[in-house]
Design a protein around this motif. Structure first.
Motif, PDB file in Angstrom:
ATOM      1  N   UNK A 162      13.101  56.815  22.268  1.00 51.55           N
ATOM      2  CA  UNK A 162      13.309  56.287  23.608  1.00 51.55           C
ATOM      3  C   UNK A 162      14.700  56.633  24.119  1.00 51.55           C
ATOM      4  N   UNK A 163      15.693  56.535  23.244  1.00 53.61           N
ATOM      5  CA  UNK A 163      17.065  56.883  23.627  1.00 53.61           C
ATOM      6  C   UNK A 163      17.176  58.375  23.944  1.00 53.61           C
ATOM      7  N   UNK A 164      16.509  59.193  23.155  1.00 56.92           N
ATOM      8  CA  UNK A 164      16.524  60.644  23.387  1.00 56.92           C
ATOM      9  C   UNK A 164      15.906  60.972  24.742  1.00 56.92           C
ATOM     10  N   UNK A 165      14.844  60.256  25.113  1.00 61.80           N
ATOM     11  CA  UNK A 165      14.193  60.493  26.407  1.00 61.80           C
ATOM     12  C   UNK A 165      15.155  60.254  27.560  1.00 61.80           C
ATOM     13  N   UNK A 166      16.042  59.281  27.411  1.00 57.89           N
ATOM     14  CA  UNK A 166      17.019  58.996  28.473  1.00 57.89           C
ATOM     15  C   UNK A 166      18.020  60.149  28.616  1.00 57.89           C
ATOM     16  N   UNK A 167      18.375  60.739  27.486  1.00 57.69           N
ATOM     17  CA  UNK A 167      19.281  61.892  27.516  1.00 57.69           C
ATOM     18  C   UNK A 167      18.570  63.092  28.127  1.00 57.69           C
ATOM     19  N   UNK A 168      17.332  63.316  27.714  1.00 60.46           N
ATOM     20  CA  UNK A 168      16.569  64.468  28.202  1.00 60.46           C
ATOM     21  C   UNK A 168      16.346  64.408  29.712  1.00 60.46           C
ATOM     22  N   UNK A 169      16.220  63.218  30.267  1.00 59.28           N
ATOM     23  CA  UNK A 169      16.014  63.068  31.707  1.00 59.28           C
ATOM     24  C   UNK A 169      17.322  62.833  32.453  1.00 59.28           C
ATOM     25  N   UNK A 170      18.433  62.987  31.732  1.00 60.49           N
ATOM     26  CA  UNK A 170      19.765  62.896  32.340  1.00 60.49           C
ATOM     27  C   UNK A 170      19.922  61.620  33.175  1.00 60.49           C
ATOM     28  N   UNK A 171      19.546  60.501  32.574  1.00 58.45           N
ATOM     29  CA  UNK A 171      19.632  59.214  33.260  1.00 58.45           C
ATOM     30  C   UNK A 171      21.081  58.920  33.606  1.00 58.45           C
ATOM     31  N   UNK A 172      21.305  58.473  34.857  1.00 62.53           N
ATOM     32  CA  UNK A 172      22.651  58.197  35.330  1.00 62.53           C
ATOM     33  C   UNK A 172      22.756  56.878  36.067  1.00 62.53           C
ATOM     34  N   UNK A 173      23.917  56.637  36.648  1.00 59.76           N
ATOM     35  CA  UNK A 173      24.224  55.318  37.215  1.00 59.76           C
ATOM     36  C   UNK A 173      23.388  54.946  38.434  1.00 59.76           C
ATOM     37  N   UNK A 174      22.809  55.919  39.122  1.00 60.37           N
ATOM     38  CA  UNK A 174      21.995  55.602  40.298  1.00 60.37           C
ATOM     39  C   UNK A 174      20.506  55.491  39.981  1.00 60.37           C
ATOM     40  N   UNK A 175      20.141  55.707  38.724  1.00 56.28           N
ATOM     41  CA  UNK A 175      18.738  55.649  38.336  1.00 56.28           C
ATOM     42  C   UNK A 175      18.320  54.226  37.968  1.00 56.28           C
ATOM     43  N   UNK A 176      17.018  53.984  38.034  1.00 62.00           N
ATOM     44  CA  UNK A 176      16.426  52.714  37.614  1.00 62.00           C
ATOM     45  C   UNK A 176      15.426  53.011  36.508  1.00 62.00           C
ATOM     46  N   UNK A 177      15.551  52.314  35.405  1.00 61.89           N
ATOM     47  CA  UNK A 177      14.633  52.506  34.273  1.00 61.89           C
ATOM     48  C   UNK A 177      13.876  51.204  34.037  1.00 61.89           C
ATOM     49  N   UNK A 178      12.553  51.281  34.146  1.00 60.52           N
ATOM     50  CA  UNK A 178      11.686  50.120  33.956  1.00 60.52           C
ATOM     51  C   UNK A 178      10.986  50.254  32.607  1.00 60.52           C
ATOM     52  N   UNK A 179      11.326  49.397  31.679  1.00 59.59           N
ATOM     53  CA  UNK A 179      10.686  49.393  30.373  1.00 59.59           C
ATOM     54  C   UNK A 179       9.466  48.487  30.407  1.00 59.59           C
TER      55      UNK A 179
END
Length: 304
Positions: A124-141
């Protein structure tokens, strides 16, 4: 995080006293039982309305600043996120990268069970890196039982990268706490078929995602009244819908509305602006751009 071997106390894993004789019910009795139990999904949404509203406001703010919305989950929860994300481009003409669904195990898990993939928080952590998650993004688990390591790993990484985090689960927070910005608990009780969270938990999750994505798009100006004015005209069915929207909102006949649609480049929002204000296509495009695509704001600016 809760020990994955000690899940029996979770609300989603408990036995439903209303269905103890499930295997003895007639077809009609089964339908009636499902119908009665499914009504609990509506109550669950109502109970979580303030958290859902906060999630909408958070997502609107982030997307207005150039961010993206991500759903992440495993199994049924992951599939529901992917489904909601996939529906946004045809409904609201959004670019596919604006709303994305991530499922443990990748695309193959959409059609074939990959439950073992959900146990790896590092993925799950790797997926955040792969999608270049940043400060303006919203992640819904999304995790019905609340314990999925893949989801928790993603949310932890997303938070560390500055993204806004939202948690959707069907168990109380005291059973499975989550360190997130917005914590949404959709409590529908034990399933008719014990532990089968594709049932009420899946239904209430679908309802919540419908509300979140649609309300976000409404607030972003992709709707005029209750019409899908950003609908993508990619086939005959959608062209017919677009023409009918123009007919309804302008009072034009079908042929004239169809011609207006073509003149606008098959963009319903632009066609409406051109008709309602009398401006030409190029000026209309510039005006919509100046108002971040908000048709009502663009129309109001022409009255000043």
């Amino acid at each position: 995080m809760i020990n994955m071997q000690e899940r029996g106390h979770l609300l989603t894993e408990q036995v439903n006293p209303n269905s103890l004789n499930l295997d003895q019910l007639s077809a009609l009795e089964l339908v009636e039982l499902f119908n009665t139990e499914d009504q609990k999904t509506i109550t669950a949404i109502a109970t979580a309305k303030h958290q859902l509203a906060a999630a909408i406001e958070c997502t609107v703010t982030s997307l207005s600043q150039g961010g993206r919305l991500f759903y992440i989950g495993a199994g049924t929860s992951g599939r529901l996120g992917v489904l909601d994300a996939a529906e946004c481009p045809p409904t609201f003409c959004t670019p596919p990268e604006l709303v994305q669904g991530i499922i443990a195990g990748g695309e193959a898990a959409l059609v074939r069970s990959s439950e073992d993939m959900e146990d790896r928080a590092e993925d799950g952590a790797i997926a955040m890196v792969e999608h270049n998650i940043g400060k303006h993004d919203v992640v819904v688990g999304i995790t019905a039982g609340g314990t999925t390591p893949y989801v928790h790993g993603a949310l932890k990484a997303a938070k560390e990268r500055g993204a806004s985090t939202i948690f959707i689960a069907c168990v109380p927070s005291e059973q499975v706490p989550a360190d997130v910005d917005i914590d949404i608990r959709l409590l529908t009780g034990p399933e008719i078929l014990a532990g089968s969270t594709r049932l009420k938990a899946g239904t209430v999750t679908k309802l919540a995602l419908n509300i979140l994505s649609t309300s976000t798009m409404v607030r972003l100006g992709k709707v005029y009244g209750n019409r899908m004015i950003d609908v993508a005209v990619t086939n005959n069915k959608l062209r017919d819908r677009a023409v009918r929207i123009l007919e309804d909102l302008t009072g034009l006949g079908r042929d004239t509305a169809s011609s207006l649609l073509d003149h606008s480049g098959k963009r319903v929002k632009l066609a409406l602006l051109m008709h309602l204000t009398g401006i030409e296509k190029k000026s209309g495009e510039e005006l919509l751009s100046a108002h971040q695509g908000n048709l009502r704001a663009a129309i109001e600016s022409c009255k000043d």
